[in-house]
Design a protein around this motif. Structure first.
Motif, PDB file in Angstrom:
ATOM      1  N   ILE A  95       0.840  -1.201   0.000  1.00 40.65           N
ATOM      2  CA  ILE A  95       0.000   0.000   0.000  1.00 40.65           C
ATOM      3  C   ILE A  95       0.874   1.249   0.000  1.00 40.65           C
ATOM      4  CG2 ILE A  95      -1.716   1.343   1.288  1.00 40.65           C
ATOM      5  CD1 ILE A  95      -2.908  -1.125   0.062  1.00 40.65           C
ATOM      6  N   LYS A  96       1.912   1.235   0.810  1.00 41.68           N
ATOM      7  CA  LYS A  96       2.803   2.398   0.905  1.00 41.68           C
ATOM      8  C   LYS A  96       3.541   2.628  -0.419  1.00 41.68           C
ATOM      9  CE  LYS A  96       4.940   3.107   4.916  1.00 41.68           C
ATOM     10  NZ  LYS A  96       4.126   4.134   5.605  1.00 41.68           N
ATOM     11  N   LYS A  97       3.935   1.520  -1.077  1.00 41.53           N
ATOM     12  CA  LYS A  97       4.613   1.651  -2.371  1.00 41.53           C
ATOM     13  C   LYS A  97       3.676   2.255  -3.406  1.00 41.53           C
ATOM     14  CE  LYS A  97       6.984  -1.091  -5.911  1.00 41.53           C
ATOM     15  NZ  LYS A  97       7.435  -2.446  -6.321  1.00 41.53           N
ATOM     16  N   PHE A  98       2.458   1.763  -3.441  1.00 39.39           N
ATOM     17  CA  PHE A  98       1.467   2.297  -4.368  1.00 39.39           C
ATOM     18  C   PHE A  98       1.185   3.768  -4.071  1.00 39.39           C
ATOM     19  CE2 PHE A  98      -3.015   3.163  -5.473  1.00 39.39           C
ATOM     20  CZ  PHE A  98      -2.997   2.878  -6.832  1.00 39.39           C
ATOM     21  N   ALA A  99       1.057   4.082  -2.779  1.00 38.24           N
ATOM     22  CA  ALA A  99       0.771   5.461  -2.380  1.00 38.24           C
ATOM     23  C   ALA A  99       1.896   6.407  -2.797  1.00 38.24           C
ATOM     24  CB  ALA A  99       0.551   5.528  -0.871  1.00 38.24           C
ATOM     25  N   GLN A 100       3.141   5.955  -2.667  1.00 32.99           N
ATOM     26  CA  GLN A 100       4.275   6.801  -3.066  1.00 32.99           C
ATOM     27  C   GLN A 100       4.258   7.035  -4.575  1.00 32.99           C
ATOM     28  OE1 GLN A 100       6.763   8.261  -0.865  1.00 32.99           O
ATOM     29  NE2 GLN A 100       6.793   9.447  -2.769  1.00 32.99           N
ATOM     30  N   THR A 101       3.884   6.016  -5.315  1.00 29.25           N
ATOM     31  CA  THR A 101       3.755   6.174  -6.765  1.00 29.25           C
ATOM     32  C   THR A 101       2.694   7.206  -7.105  1.00 29.25           C
ATOM     33  OG1 THR A 101       4.433   3.877  -7.156  1.00 29.25           O
ATOM     34  CG2 THR A 101       3.235   4.972  -8.933  1.00 29.25           C
ATOM     35  N   MET A 102       1.595   7.183  -6.355  1.00 24.64           N
ATOM     36  CA  MET A 102       0.531   8.152  -6.593  1.00 24.64           C
ATOM     37  C   MET A 102       1.005   9.580  -6.313  1.00 24.64           C
ATOM     38  SD  MET A 102      -1.879   6.310  -7.749  1.00 24.64           S
ATOM     39  CE  MET A 102      -0.490   5.333  -8.394  1.00 24.64           C
TER      40      MET A 102
END
Length: 208
Positions: A95-102
């Motif tokens: 989730i954190k990886k996806f959020a950073q991408t966003m």
């Protein structure tokens, strides 16, 4: 044998010839002036034609395009804010990886939207909009796995579905070439984010 000379023109006869010559010259001059004026009059509409059909100012957007650009700014800003919230609240590495991408991808996209807005003299909305604000407030009250699942469902899937529709609407109905080009550029990334979010949603549902 006497030689008889032809009669010489009298002063009156010479004066008559001169008068006729002046009259003839005046008629010619009047005819030339009339022809010139007629030519100028008929030429004026041809000159006025291109001015009447001059292209619209490329530095401005139509009202519908301005509205779509404003919506695009709000959509990207909302993804950035939601990503920051997920980085703060989630403990899930994926989730954190996806959020950073966003945060990174939509932050860059927002910058491009703002640059286009400045170039087109469009005042973009400052915030994320009422709907996104309410969604953000609700998300702040969540934590743990509940937050993770709702973040993926609402921001990952829901918001990106809306963003895809907005970009497709710009492609189809936008009038400005620069706005349409920006939509063309952004759509593949947004579609990829949506596909990734759907995969994450499936994984979260299966893990329950």
């Amino acid at each position: 044998m006497f030689h008889i000379s032809p009669p010489q023109p009298t002063r009156m006869t010479a004066h008559s010839h001169i008068t006729k010559a002046l009259v003839a010259g005046g008629v010619c001059a009047l005819a030339l002036a009339t022809a010139s004026a007629w030519a100028q009059t008929t030429a004026e509409p041809a000159m006025a034609g291109p001015a009447a059909s001059a292209p619209a100012d490329a530095s401005k957007l139509a009202s519908a395009d301005s509205r779509m650009l404003g919506n695009l700014a709000q959509a990207n800003r909302a993804e950035v804010e939601a990503g920051k919230l997920a980085l703060e609240k989630s403990q899930n590495p994926d989730i954190k990886k996806f959020a950073q991408t966003m945060v990174d991808a939509h932050g860059k996209a927002l910058s491009e939207v703002e640059q286009l807005g400045a170039a087109k003299n469009v005042k973009l909305p400052d915030g994320v909009g009422v709907m996104h604000k309410a969604k953000e407030t609700a998300m702040k009250a969540l934590s743990g796995k509940t937050f993770d699942s709702q973040y993926v469902k609402r921001m990952g899937v829901g918001d990106h579905e809306s963003a895809v529709k907005l970009l497709q609407d710009i492609q189809k109905n936008g009038k400005d070439a620069d706005l349409k080009a920006l939509a063309d550029k952004m759509l593949p990334d947004v579609q990829h984010h949506l596909d990734t979010a759907k995969q994450m949603e499936t994984q979260i549902t299966a893990a329950k």
